[in-house]
Design an enzyme around this catalytic site. Sequence first.
Site, PDB file in Angstrom:
ATOM      1  CG  PHE A 207       1.922   5.685   3.892  1.00  0.00           C
ATOM      2  CD1 PHE A 207       1.759   5.280   2.583  1.00  0.00           C
ATOM      3  CD2 PHE A 207       0.811   6.215   4.560  1.00  0.00           C
ATOM      4  CE1 PHE A 207       0.521   5.381   1.951  1.00  0.00           C
ATOM      5  CE2 PHE A 207      -0.428   6.317   3.939  1.00  0.00           C
ATOM      6  CZ  PHE A 207      -0.562   5.894   2.628  1.00  0.00           C
ATOM      7  CD  GLU A 208       3.940  12.675   6.365  1.00  0.00           C
ATOM      8  OE1 GLU A 208       3.543  12.552   7.537  1.00  0.00           O
ATOM      9  OE2 GLU A 208       4.781  13.527   6.017  1.00  0.00           O
ATOM     10  CB  ILE A 209      -2.025  10.545   1.814  1.00  0.00           C
ATOM     11  CG1 ILE A 209      -1.352   9.372   1.086  1.00  0.00           C
ATOM     12  CG2 ILE A 209      -2.838  11.381   0.826  1.00  0.00           C
ATOM     13  CD1 ILE A 209      -2.329   8.405   0.430  1.00  0.00           C
TER      14      ILE A 209
END
Length: 308
Positions: A207-209
Amino acid sequence: MLARNKEVNEACSSIQQIEDRFNNVYNYPWVFLNDEPFSEEFIRRTSQLTNGNVSYGVIPSEHWNQPDWIDEEKASSGRWSLVLQNVIYGGTPPTIIFYRNMCRFNSGFFFRHKLLQQYKYYWRVEPDVKYFCNVDYDPFLMMQDQGKVYGWTISLYEWGATIPSLWETVKDFVKANPHYVAPNNSLSFLSDDGGESYNMCHFWSNFEIADMDFWRGEAYTKFFDHLEATGGFYYERWGDAPVHSIAAALFANSSQLHFFRDIGYRHDVFQRCPQGAQHVQGKCWCDPNDNFDYRENSCLKRFEALES
């Protein structure tokens, strides 16, 4: 989303959760990448789940496959060493090669793909993950308005056997290029002795934004090229999580990193579940007692020390 055709069920599950909890309001586009052409079934089933534009791309072979200059005998020896240590994805073909290709691609190439050139920010979504809470604001606008470059939900310790020479390689780069290190960096998240050694903390990159212009910038481009030249993605098993984390912690100011406390997320056995009012406001369905934030192998306290 990086996905294989055989993961269509898992991909659909993740897409539907993102749509239900967030994107049915914003209709942001989806980009799917694969090392081979997507099947008609994958395209049909995934495209019907969103009102946003959908693109499907094949990864160029030079961005995916093990480079010809890699010494395969040395790489094979490295894989066998991890097998003997019972390290996950250590040495069982073909998973071992796929995993190393994936880590190298996510470290240095996904943001260069032609389908992503028109975009600045991305939200990485994995097949077969859980999203527990409503996201009733736009995280991309939040990142833009607050000048953030990297956002995450789970941080933990890397398996040291997979990256035995990574930190020395990082130190060599920093010594030769001190001007790339941000003045208010997050070195203390990575090291307990001023940078002499690596404590193995990293942001879990499934998960990464984040801001792709950060990866496309001069500092990270030269950093990745330095790592790539050593062959460590294949001779050892360097993951994109420590690579991204080290770069973000060193080349961005600590104020540019963001912990998404309000996003509930699960991948494999690791789960973070928002607490208190955030659990209620997000209409989260996860068990608040099953939360990784302050478990023994979580690095969150180290990050919070940067904020204090």
